[in-house]
Design a protein around this motif. Structure first.
Motif, PDB file in Angstrom:
ATOM      1  N   PRO A  66       0.797  -1.232   0.000  1.00 56.43           N
ATOM      2  CA  PRO A  66       0.000   0.000   0.000  1.00 56.43           C
ATOM      3  C   PRO A  66       0.828   1.280   0.000  1.00 56.43           C
ATOM      4  O   PRO A  66       0.367   2.306  -0.475  1.00 56.43           O
ATOM      5  N   TYR A  67       2.057   1.249   0.484  1.00 48.59           N
ATOM      6  CA  TYR A  67       2.836   2.480   0.557  1.00 48.59           C
ATOM      7  C   TYR A  67       3.230   3.014  -0.813  1.00 48.59           C
ATOM      8  O   TYR A  67       3.554   4.176  -0.966  1.00 48.59           O
ATOM      9  N   ASP A  69       1.211   3.416  -3.369  1.00 44.21           N
ATOM     10  CA  ASP A  69       0.123   4.235  -3.909  1.00 44.21           C
ATOM     11  C   ASP A  69      -0.497   5.188  -2.888  1.00 44.21           C
ATOM     12  O   ASP A  69      -1.428   5.910  -3.224  1.00 44.21           O
ATOM     13  N   ASN A  70      -0.027   5.177  -1.675  1.00 38.86           N
ATOM     14  CA  ASN A  70      -0.651   5.965  -0.614  1.00 38.86           C
ATOM     15  C   ASN A  70       0.359   6.789   0.168  1.00 38.86           C
ATOM     16  O   ASN A  70       0.584   6.564   1.357  1.00 38.86           O
ATOM     17  N   TYR A  74       2.213   6.998   4.259  1.00 40.97           N
ATOM     18  CA  TYR A  74       3.490   6.300   4.379  1.00 40.97           C
ATOM     19  C   TYR A  74       4.736   7.149   4.171  1.00 40.97           C
ATOM     20  O   TYR A  74       5.829   6.662   4.338  1.00 40.97           O
ATOM     21  N   SER A  82       0.131   8.261  10.816  1.00 44.30           N
ATOM     22  CA  SER A  82      -0.926   7.399  10.291  1.00 44.30           C
ATOM     23  C   SER A  82      -1.296   6.300  11.280  1.00 44.30           C
ATOM     24  O   SER A  82      -2.476   5.955  11.418  1.00 44.30           O
ATOM     25  N   GLN A 142      -7.537  -5.250   2.645  1.00 47.82           N
ATOM     26  CA  GLN A 142      -8.770  -4.656   2.161  1.00 47.82           C
ATOM     27  C   GLN A 142      -9.984  -5.551   2.340  1.00 47.82           C
ATOM     28  O   GLN A 142     -11.076  -5.185   1.919  1.00 47.82           O
ATOM     29  N   THR A 171      -8.799   0.963   5.460  1.00 48.46           N
ATOM     30  CA  THR A 171      -8.957   1.547   4.125  1.00 48.46           C
ATOM     31  C   THR A 171      -8.937   3.065   4.195  1.00 48.46           C
ATOM     32  O   THR A 171      -8.283   3.723   3.389  1.00 48.46           O
ATOM     33  N   ARG A 175      -5.050   3.476   3.080  1.00 46.64           N
ATOM     34  CA  ARG A 175      -5.279   3.503   1.637  1.00 46.64           C
ATOM     35  C   ARG A 175      -5.908   4.842   1.267  1.00 46.64           C
ATOM     36  O   ARG A 175      -6.848   4.928   0.496  1.00 46.64           O
ATOM     37  N   CYS A 176      -5.347   5.895   1.837  1.00 51.42           N
ATOM     38  CA  CYS A 176      -5.909   7.244   1.725  1.00 51.42           C
ATOM     39  C   CYS A 176      -5.445   8.012   0.506  1.00 51.42           C
ATOM     40  O   CYS A 176      -5.884   9.134   0.281  1.00 51.42           O
ATOM     41  N   GLY A 177      -4.540   7.466  -0.275  1.00 51.03           N
ATOM     42  CA  GLY A 177      -4.034   8.179  -1.440  1.00 51.03           C
ATOM     43  C   GLY A 177      -3.023   9.248  -1.057  1.00 51.03           C
ATOM     44  O   GLY A 177      -2.068   8.980  -0.336  1.00 51.03           O
ATOM     45  N   GLU A 178      -3.268  10.466  -1.497  1.00 53.25           N
ATOM     46  CA  GLU A 178      -2.311  11.566  -1.299  1.00 53.25           C
ATOM     47  C   GLU A 178      -2.393  12.221   0.065  1.00 53.25           C
ATOM     48  O   GLU A 178      -1.449  12.826   0.530  1.00 53.25           O
TER      49      GLU A 178
END
Length: 188
Positions: A66-67, A69-70, A74, A82, A142, A171, A175-178
């Motif tokens: 996940p790191y 894309d998020n 991370y 986080s 997920q 999630t 998995r928060c994105g930016e």
């Protein structure tokens, strides 16, 4: 990232290990440049060490983690933040309803001491260990089926609905994105 003084002294996440490998590669390049500038013969780290670094870098750079894309959860200081946001939201969503249930029992006239001991026992059971938190941080599962493999004795500690809540919080945070979600200061 924590300072690594000796192997095994600090638990590192996958993102921390990837960062450490990048630091080592930079250090090796600087050492090689210093040797060249000083006119010394180029030295190479041992082959097995170089192979291990490449292997781990290749694995930890995979898009499956996940790191990659998020960055909101991370990168930089957000690595520590986080986990704090995750535990805060988890406490709010899992322990809040539990506390309300026990509060209602006290208001109904049950012995406060007995009820508080039961509440403390349930709080302890629903708390995640450091190893479980690290695995959740590394993998950000997920679905409940993957989370079940991470949480020890999950059947005794959490209901199916509570496991769904844990996945929702994972999630939302990991998995928060930016951007890492903000939490309100609830005084906890």
């Amino acid at each position: 990232m924590p300072t690594v003084l000796d192997p095994g002294t600090v638990r590192l996440s996958n993102a921390d290990v990837l960062n450490w490998i990048a630091q080592k590669k930079t250090q090796h390049a600087a050492d090689a440049a210093a040797d060249k500038a000083a006119g010394r013969k180029k030295t190479f780290p041992p082959d097995n060490y170089q192979r291990a670094l490449r292997k781990h870098e290749r694995e930890l750079s995979a898009r499956k983690y996940p790191y990659s894309d998020n960055p909101g959860a991370y990168e930089g200081d957000n690595r520590i933040k986080s986990v704090a946001v995750f535990t805060e939201l988890l406490d709010e969503r899992l322990l809040g309803p539990v506390e309300e249930k026990y509060k209602a029992r006290i208001e109904a006239g049950e012995d406060k001491g007995v009820v508080e001991k039961e509440l403390e026992k349930e709080h302890d059971a629903k708390g995640l260990s450091e190893a479980e938190l690290l695995q959740i941080y590394n993998l950000a599962p997920q679905c409940v089926e993957i989370l079940q493999n991470i949480v020890v004795d999950w059947e005794e500690r959490f209901s199916a609905e509570e496991m769904e809540v844990v996945v929702q919080v994972i999630t939302e945070v990991f998995r928060c994105g930016e951007k890492l979600p903000e939490i309100e200061n609830t005084g906890r």
